[in-house]
Design an enzyme around this catalytic site. Structure first.
Site, PDB file in Angstrom:
ATOM      1  N   ARG A  13       0.852  -1.206   0.000  1.00  0.00           N
ATOM      2  CA  ARG A  13       0.000   0.000   0.000  1.00  0.00           C
ATOM      3  C   ARG A  13       0.884   1.251   0.000  1.00  0.00           C
ATOM      4  O   ARG A  13       0.979   1.954  -0.992  1.00  0.00           O
ATOM      5  CB  ARG A  13      -0.945  -0.025   1.221  1.00  0.00           C
ATOM      6  N   ASP A  14       1.587   1.487   1.084  1.00  0.00           N
ATOM      7  CA  ASP A  14       2.394   2.706   1.198  1.00  0.00           C
ATOM      8  C   ASP A  14       3.464   2.742   0.102  1.00  0.00           C
ATOM      9  O   ASP A  14       3.815   3.810  -0.411  1.00  0.00           O
ATOM     10  CB  ASP A  14       3.048   2.755   2.590  1.00  0.00           C
ATOM     11  N   HIS A  46       4.277   3.924  12.972  1.00  0.00           N
ATOM     12  CA  HIS A  46       4.446   3.840  11.512  1.00  0.00           C
ATOM     13  C   HIS A  46       5.573   4.807  11.160  1.00  0.00           C
ATOM     14  O   HIS A  46       5.434   6.018  11.329  1.00  0.00           O
ATOM     15  CB  HIS A  46       3.127   4.237  10.844  1.00  0.00           C
ATOM     16  N   HIS A 104       8.864   6.314   8.702  1.00  0.00           N
ATOM     17  CA  HIS A 104       9.545   6.459   7.406  1.00  0.00           C
ATOM     18  C   HIS A 104      11.006   6.748   7.701  1.00  0.00           C
ATOM     19  O   HIS A 104      11.332   7.460   8.646  1.00  0.00           O
ATOM     20  CB  HIS A 104       8.900   7.583   6.585  1.00  0.00           C
ATOM     21  N   CYS A 160       4.410   9.036   0.880  1.00  0.00           N
ATOM     22  CA  CYS A 160       3.082   9.621   0.656  1.00  0.00           C
ATOM     23  C   CYS A 160       3.135  10.527  -0.570  1.00  0.00           C
ATOM     24  O   CYS A 160       3.947  11.446  -0.624  1.00  0.00           O
ATOM     25  CB  CYS A 160       2.665  10.415   1.889  1.00  0.00           C
ATOM     26  N   ASN A 194       9.303   3.674   3.953  1.00  0.00           N
ATOM     27  CA  ASN A 194       9.106   3.234   5.344  1.00  0.00           C
ATOM     28  C   ASN A 194      10.372   2.556   5.838  1.00  0.00           C
ATOM     29  O   ASN A 194      11.263   2.229   5.062  1.00  0.00           O
ATOM     30  CB  ASN A 194       7.987   2.192   5.415  1.00  0.00           C
TER      31      ASN A 194
HETATM   32  N1  COA Z   1     -13.194   5.350  -3.271  1.00  0.00           N
HETATM   33  C1  COA Z   1     -13.654   5.634  -4.511  1.00  0.00           C
HETATM   34  N2  COA Z   1     -14.295   6.760  -4.840  1.00  0.00           N
HETATM   35  C2  COA Z   1     -14.501   7.653  -3.861  1.00  0.00           C
HETATM   36  C3  COA Z   1     -14.037   7.432  -2.558  1.00  0.00           C
HETATM   37  C4  COA Z   1     -13.364   6.232  -2.275  1.00  0.00           C
HETATM   38  N3  COA Z   1     -12.899   5.951  -1.055  1.00  0.00           N
HETATM   39  N4  COA Z   1     -14.378   8.485  -1.812  1.00  0.00           N
HETATM   40  C5  COA Z   1     -15.036   9.344  -2.600  1.00  0.00           C
HETATM   41  N5  COA Z   1     -15.117   8.847  -3.845  1.00  0.00           N
HETATM   42  C6  COA Z   1     -15.768   9.458  -5.007  1.00  0.00           C
HETATM   43  C7  COA Z   1     -17.158   9.954  -4.700  1.00  0.00           C
HETATM   44  O1  COA Z   1     -18.079   8.900  -4.823  1.00  0.00           O
HETATM   45  C8  COA Z   1     -17.355  11.018  -5.724  1.00  0.00           C
HETATM   46  O2  COA Z   1     -17.631  10.398  -6.971  1.00  0.00           O
HETATM   47  P1  COA Z   1     -18.528  11.128  -8.081  1.00  0.00           P
HETATM   48  O3  COA Z   1     -17.772  12.341  -8.483  1.00  0.00           O
HETATM   49  O4  COA Z   1     -18.613  10.095  -9.135  1.00  0.00           O
HETATM   50  O5  COA Z   1     -19.811  11.423  -7.377  1.00  0.00           O
HETATM   51  C9  COA Z   1     -15.959  11.625  -5.840  1.00  0.00           C
HETATM   52  O6  COA Z   1     -15.058  10.633  -5.338  1.00  0.00           O
HETATM   53  C10 COA Z   1     -15.776  12.880  -5.070  1.00  0.00           C
HETATM   54  O7  COA Z   1     -16.138  12.660  -3.721  1.00  0.00           O
HETATM   55  P2  COA Z   1     -15.618  13.588  -2.545  1.00  0.00           P
HETATM   56  O8  COA Z   1     -16.096  13.056  -1.241  1.00  0.00           O
HETATM   57  O9  COA Z   1     -15.932  15.034  -2.876  1.00  0.00           O
HETATM   58  O10 COA Z   1     -14.084  13.305  -2.603  1.00  0.00           O
HETATM   59  P3  COA Z   1     -12.871  14.263  -2.955  1.00  0.00           P
HETATM   60  O11 COA Z   1     -12.776  14.488  -4.400  1.00  0.00           O
HETATM   61  O12 COA Z   1     -12.864  15.438  -2.036  1.00  0.00           O
HETATM   62  O13 COA Z   1     -11.652  13.285  -2.530  1.00  0.00           O
HETATM   63  C11 COA Z   1     -10.828  11.515  -1.175  1.00  0.00           C
HETATM   64  C12 COA Z   1     -11.545  12.835  -1.205  1.00  0.00           C
HETATM   65  C13 COA Z   1     -10.535  11.209   0.284  1.00  0.00           C
HETATM   66  C14 COA Z   1     -11.698  10.445  -1.766  1.00  0.00           C
HETATM   67  C15 COA Z   1      -9.511  11.610  -1.997  1.00  0.00           C
HETATM   68  O14 COA Z   1      -8.809  12.770  -1.636  1.00  0.00           O
HETATM   69  C16 COA Z   1      -8.623  10.410  -1.796  1.00  0.00           C
HETATM   70  O15 COA Z   1      -8.934   9.334  -2.259  1.00  0.00           O
HETATM   71  N6  COA Z   1      -7.487  10.565  -1.116  1.00  0.00           N
HETATM   72  C17 COA Z   1      -6.609   9.447  -0.828  1.00  0.00           C
HETATM   73  C18 COA Z   1      -5.256   9.959  -0.541  1.00  0.00           C
HETATM   74  C19 COA Z   1      -4.291   8.830  -0.293  1.00  0.00           C
HETATM   75  O16 COA Z   1      -4.520   7.672  -0.572  1.00  0.00           O
HETATM   76  N7  COA Z   1      -3.140   9.212   0.266  1.00  0.00           N
HETATM   77  C20 COA Z   1      -2.089   8.311   0.532  1.00  0.00           C
HETATM   78  C21 COA Z   1      -2.328   7.465   1.704  1.00  0.00           C
HETATM   79  S1  COA Z   1      -2.066   8.252   3.260  1.00  0.00           S
HETATM   80 ZN    ZN Z   2       3.425   6.058   5.490  1.00  0.00          ZN
END
Ligand code: COA
Ligand code: ZN
Length: 317
Positions: A15-16, A207, A209, A240, A249
């Protein structure tokens, strides 16, 4: 040193690590790595994340990976989620545990999940509810616990308030994440000395790094404060995508080697873990930061050089 007899390692490389690889790693190879890790006896694996596929396209195959891995009895397969939508996807995919993410600093939380900490808390409350209905364990990780690449120092009171909000909504397992390797061992000790008595019964994870070569020293400091859950990443993969300067990590096989040398049990077969690291290097096509893959274990021995042979005095009893 006061060290626990046994610790539990959670492997987060798939994942990370895989989330930040420039090239998409084919699903079959992700599945292969997860299976090799469980075969090596790794007790917990954070297999993937259920996040927005456009935000982290490298892990867009989360469902397929979960569906194809071989489930070794005794291994806990988890996934990272930022919100309830991710939690529902993870539960449908059959995870054994959900790992959540929120940062201790506002700017990193906005950069990472596009939410304020308060908005994240509302999403995580919903995550806890769906997980509870499904009777699946939740562990709540806190990014930038020891420093933020945008804001610098994270006041301990701010970290404590994030822990408090999580435990108030039912969290029993909390992970402190040093997202960009800003922690030092005295700081880790100070943070744990402050937090652990305030939150009795919480299962803490560290956790780390290794961005600034302080991951293992930080882990040792945490172990002296009773922390027995440690995240690591095969070969030292990781970072990240939403934290500038982030790198890998702590390397799992280096950590397991260090722990084994000190007599701390992990239940992991180190030789097999080293072999997994070699296979991951092949898959991603470059050398990883891990040291043990290069140096061999400390039990490695070399032939005595010819220039010395015959002149070595017998060891005294
Ligand atoms: N999986 C898939 N789709 C998702 C989702 C998820 N967990 N969460 C939200 N969505 C979709 C929504 O359904 C929506 O879809 P639509 O446009 O088709 O209606 C769209 O994303 C926007 O939703 P919203 O709640 O406004 O999300 P956002 O655009 O503000 O994004 C996150 C928020 C959290 C989903 C996004 O920033 C993200 O996935 N971040 C992950 C970061 C990450 O993995 N970092 C590294 C690990 S620490
Ligand atoms: Zn990390």
């Amino acid at each position: 040193m006061k060290l626990p007899a046994r610790v539990t390692i959670c492997e987060v490389g798939t994942r990370d690590g895989f989330q930040i690889e420039p090239d998409f790693i084919p699903t079959e190879q992700k599945v292969e790595v997860v299976n090799l890790l469980s075969d090596a006896g790794v007790p917990r694996i954070e297999v993937t994340s259920f996040v927005h596929p456009k935000v982290v396209p490298q892990l867009r195959d989360a469902e397929q990976v979960m569906a194809r891995i071989a489930r070794r009895p005794g291994t806990r397969y988890a996934a990272l989620v930022p919100n309830d939508k991710g939690a529902v996807r993870a539960l449908d995919a059959g995870v054994d545990a959900i790992h959540t993410v929120v940062s201790a600093s506002e700017s990193h939380n906005l950069a990472n999940v596009n939410m304020t900490i308060a908005e994240s808390m509302e999403k995580l409350r919903a995550v806890m509810q769906v997980a509870e209905r499904a009777k699946v364990a939740v562990a709540c990780g806190i990014s930038t616990s020891f420093g933020c690449p945008f804001e610098g120092d994270v006041p301990l009171a701010q970290l404590e308030s994030v822990v408090r909000r999580l435990t108030d909504m039912g969290a029993r397992a909390v992970g402190l994440a040093d997202t960009t390797g800003m922690a030092n061992p005295r700081q880790v000790a100070r943070v744990l000395e402050h937090l652990t008595p305030k939150f009795p019964g919480i299962e803490w994870t560290l956790h780390t790094h290794d961005t600034r070569a302080m991951a293992i020293p930080n882990i040792l400091a945490a172990m002296e404060y009773g922390v027995t859950n440690l995240d690591g990443s095969i070969g030292g993969l990781g970072g990240c995508p939403f934290a500038p300067g982030a790198s890998g990590n702590v390397c799992s096989e280096d950590l397991v080697h260090c722990l084994a040398a000190m007599g701390v049990e992990t239940g992991i077969d180190l030789d097999r873990l080293i072999a997994v690291s070699r296979r991951v290097q092949e898959i991603i096509g470059r050398a990883l930061p891990g040291q043990i893959v290069k140096a061999g274990k400390s039990t490695r021995r070399y032939p005595v050089p010819d220039t010395v042979a015959g002149r070595v005095p017998a060891a005294r009893a």
